[in-house]
Design a protein around this motif. Structure first.
Motif, mmCIF file in Angstrom:
data_model
loop_
_atom_site.group_PDB
_atom_site.id
_atom_site.type_symbol
_atom_site.label_atom_id
_atom_site.label_comp_id
_atom_site.label_asym_id
_atom_site.label_seq_id
_atom_site.Cartn_x
_atom_site.Cartn_y
_atom_site.Cartn_z
ATOM 1 N N VAL A 111 -1.925 -14.640 23.976
ATOM 2 C CA VAL A 111 -1.284 -15.837 24.548
ATOM 3 C C VAL A 111 -0.943 -16.804 23.425
ATOM 4 O O VAL A 111 0.175 -17.331 23.349
ATOM 5 N N ALA A 112 -1.898 -17.036 22.528
ATOM 6 C CA ALA A 112 -1.687 -17.964 21.414
ATOM 7 C C ALA A 112 -0.489 -17.564 20.558
ATOM 8 O O ALA A 112 0.262 -18.425 20.076
ATOM 9 N N LYS A 113 -0.287 -16.272 20.376
ATOM 10 C CA LYS A 113 0.806 -15.788 19.523
ATOM 11 C C LYS A 113 2.189 -16.098 20.089
ATOM 12 O O LYS A 113 3.184 -15.998 19.365
ATOM 13 N N HIS A 114 2.246 -16.465 21.367
ATOM 14 C CA HIS A 114 3.535 -16.763 21.989
ATOM 15 C C HIS A 114 3.678 -18.248 22.341
ATOM 16 O O HIS A 114 4.501 -18.621 23.171
ATOM 17 N N LEU A 115 2.881 -19.099 21.694
ATOM 18 C CA LEU A 115 2.919 -20.534 21.990
ATOM 19 C C LEU A 115 3.650 -21.350 20.930
ATOM 20 O O LEU A 115 3.560 -22.568 20.918
ATOM 21 N N ARG A 116 4.365 -20.696 20.047
ATOM 22 C CA ARG A 116 5.053 -21.432 18.984
ATOM 23 C C ARG A 116 6.188 -22.283 19.553
ATOM 24 O O ARG A 116 6.745 -21.993 20.599
ATOM 25 N N HIS A 117 6.488 -23.351 18.820
ATOM 26 C CA HIS A 117 7.615 -24.220 19.126
ATOM 27 C C HIS A 117 7.452 -24.968 20.456
ATOM 28 O O HIS A 117 8.429 -25.351 21.079
ATOM 29 N N LYS A 118 6.202 -25.156 20.884
ATOM 30 C CA LYS A 118 5.939 -25.981 22.050
ATOM 31 C C LYS A 118 5.032 -27.128 21.632
ATOM 32 O O LYS A 118 4.052 -26.925 20.920
ATOM 33 N N ARG A 119 5.386 -28.331 22.056
ATOM 34 C CA ARG A 119 4.586 -29.504 21.716
ATOM 35 C C ARG A 119 3.460 -29.611 22.738
ATOM 36 O O ARG A 119 3.627 -30.156 23.827
ATOM 37 N N ASP A 125 3.725 -29.211 15.767
ATOM 38 C CA ASP A 125 4.003 -29.315 17.193
ATOM 39 C C ASP A 125 2.752 -29.088 18.048
ATOM 40 O O ASP A 125 2.673 -29.562 19.169
ATOM 41 N N ILE A 126 1.758 -28.379 17.513
ATOM 42 C CA ILE A 126 0.536 -28.097 18.260
ATOM 43 C C ILE A 126 -0.609 -28.964 17.738
ATOM 44 O O ILE A 126 -0.900 -28.975 16.546
ATOM 45 N N THR A 127 -1.234 -29.701 18.649
ATOM 46 C CA THR A 127 -2.474 -30.397 18.325
ATOM 47 C C THR A 127 -3.616 -29.440 18.625
ATOM 48 O O THR A 127 -3.819 -29.050 19.781
ATOM 49 N N LEU A 128 -4.341 -29.038 17.588
ATOM 50 C CA LEU A 128 -5.355 -28.004 17.714
ATOM 51 C C LEU A 128 -6.748 -28.610 17.666
ATOM 52 O O LEU A 128 -7.078 -29.350 16.735
ATOM 53 N N ILE A 129 -7.581 -28.270 18.655
ATOM 54 C CA ILE A 129 -8.951 -28.763 18.732
ATOM 55 C C ILE A 129 -9.896 -27.572 18.832
ATOM 56 O O ILE A 129 -9.758 -26.731 19.723
ATOM 57 N N VAL A 135 3.122 -22.169 30.084
ATOM 58 C CA VAL A 135 2.803 -23.417 29.381
ATOM 59 C C VAL A 135 4.064 -24.269 29.263
ATOM 60 O O VAL A 135 5.118 -23.792 28.858
ATOM 61 N N GLU A 136 3.934 -25.543 29.615
ATOM 62 C CA GLU A 136 5.055 -26.484 29.566
ATOM 63 C C GLU A 136 4.850 -27.499 28.447
ATOM 64 O O GLU A 136 3.733 -27.684 27.957
ATOM 65 N N GLU A 137 5.941 -28.132 28.060
ATOM 66 C CA GLU A 137 5.879 -29.167 27.033
ATOM 67 C C GLU A 137 4.855 -30.234 27.418
ATOM 68 O O GLU A 137 4.762 -30.639 28.579
ATOM 69 N N ASN A 138 4.055 -30.640 26.428
ATOM 70 C CA ASN A 138 3.044 -31.692 26.560
ATOM 71 C C ASN A 138 1.820 -31.273 27.376
ATOM 72 O O ASN A 138 0.969 -32.120 27.681
ATOM 73 N N ASP A 139 1.710 -30.007 27.707
ATOM 74 C CA ASP A 139 0.504 -29.527 28.369
ATOM 75 C C ASP A 139 -0.701 -29.629 27.435
ATOM 76 O O ASP A 139 -0.573 -29.510 26.214
ATOM 77 N N ILE A 140 -1.861 -29.829 28.033
ATOM 78 C CA ILE A 140 -3.138 -29.689 27.332
ATOM 79 C C ILE A 140 -3.800 -28.446 27.909
ATOM 80 O O ILE A 140 -4.041 -28.378 29.127
ATOM 81 N N VAL A 141 -4.059 -27.454 27.075
ATOM 82 C CA VAL A 141 -4.567 -26.182 27.571
ATOM 83 C C VAL A 141 -5.835 -25.776 26.831
ATOM 84 O O VAL A 141 -6.041 -26.138 25.667
ATOM 85 N N ILE A 142 -6.684 -25.030 27.529
ATOM 86 C CA ILE A 142 -7.821 -24.365 26.909
ATOM 87 C C ILE A 142 -7.493 -22.885 26.798
ATOM 88 O O ILE A 142 -7.073 -22.259 27.779
#
Length: 271
Positions: free
Chosen positions: A108-116, A137-141, A91-98
């Motif tokens: 996977v979610a547990k290792h996504l901290r500190h990424k915008r 930092d995370i926009t959550l939908i 996952v890279e900065e500013n990615d939109i991921v499902i």
């Protein structure tokens, strides 16, 4: 041997051998048939095995039986944790991921901290976790839809309609079974349909599946293997790795084995 330890070993044995008898287990664990029956009953009540007349079968051998989320979380935890860490590195900065539902996607979610980034998920447990650690930092939908009580996953026509509105960079896709020839499959019709909608929404499909899912096929076909761009797993046989490579799937393993970059495209076992 203590009861809990014996039951853990019985569960491990059943998962490896798929179908066992009470007499077989009593002989192996040097205890009475009555004790083994009691152990199997308790494992069955906890949703970890399926009790049958005279024995038990592994729950993973039931092709159309959805495994409760709490029980999936107890299976192959170390492998899932390592897969989650490796996959999150994609996952890279500013990615939109499902993030698909399930215990591996949660890792996977547990290792996504500190990424915008922006994260879309159908999984209430993933949503709750990311909401609890999010510092803006995370926009959550959360997709919305009817919640499945055993898996805490949202599904139904509302979920499908929601997912079809989006276009995302990456999808982290879990599954119940994955075979290089037969493709990906799942145990329930509705989850398979949700996964297909996720695939259609994503530029890049990243399958996250531990090695117990390999060379298996369950109830509902989700997609052909060529719909997957990357497979992140804990370990893989040489023959399987080469089979995925031939189809064009990049294979990444998290078990620390000696790896090779073939042609700058795929990561797999050395010859």
């Amino acid at each position: 041997m203590f009861r809990q330890e014996r039951q853990e070993r019985i569960l491990q044995y059943i998962n490896i051998h798929k179908r066992v008898t009470v007499k077989e287990l009593a002989k192996i664990f040097k205890t009475s048939v009555v004790t083994i029956r009691s152990d199997i009953t308790e494992l069955d009540n906890n949703g970890l095995v399926v009790k049958m007349h005279g024995g038990a079968i592994a729950i993973t051998d039931r092709y159309n039986l959805e495994i409760p989320s709490k029980n999936k979380a107890r299976q192959n935890t170390a492998a899932k944790r390592s897969i989650g860490q490796l996959a999150a590195g994609l996952v890279e900065e500013n990615d939109i991921v499902i993030l698909d539902s399930g215990s591996t996607a949660l890792e996977v979610a547990k290792h996504l901290r500190h990424k915008r980034i922006t994260v879309i998920t159908t999984d209430l447990q993933i949503g709750a976790f990311l909401a609890s650690v999010n510092h803006g930092d995370i926009t959550l939908i959360i997709t919305g839809g009817t919640v499945e009580p055993n898996t805490y996953t949202q599904c139904g026509v509302e979920t499908l309609s929601f997912l079809r509105r989006f276009h995302v960079n990456k999808l982290f896709l879990g599954c119940d079974a994955l075979d290089p020839i037969k493709g990906m499959s799942n145990r329930t019709l509705i989850e398979a349909e949700i996964k297909r909608a996720m695939i259609e929404a994503a530029e890049q499909v990243i399958a996250v599946a531990d090695s117990t899912k390999h060379n298996r096929e369950v109830f509902v076909h989700v997609c052909d293997t060529d719909a997957i761009d990357i497979l992140v797993t804990d370990k893989i046989t040489k023959s399987n790795c080469e089979a995925f490579e031939r189809i064009g799937v990049r294979v990444m393993t998290s078990n620390g084995a000696e790896l090779s970059d073939r042609g700058g495209t795929n990561i797999c076992w050395k010859e």
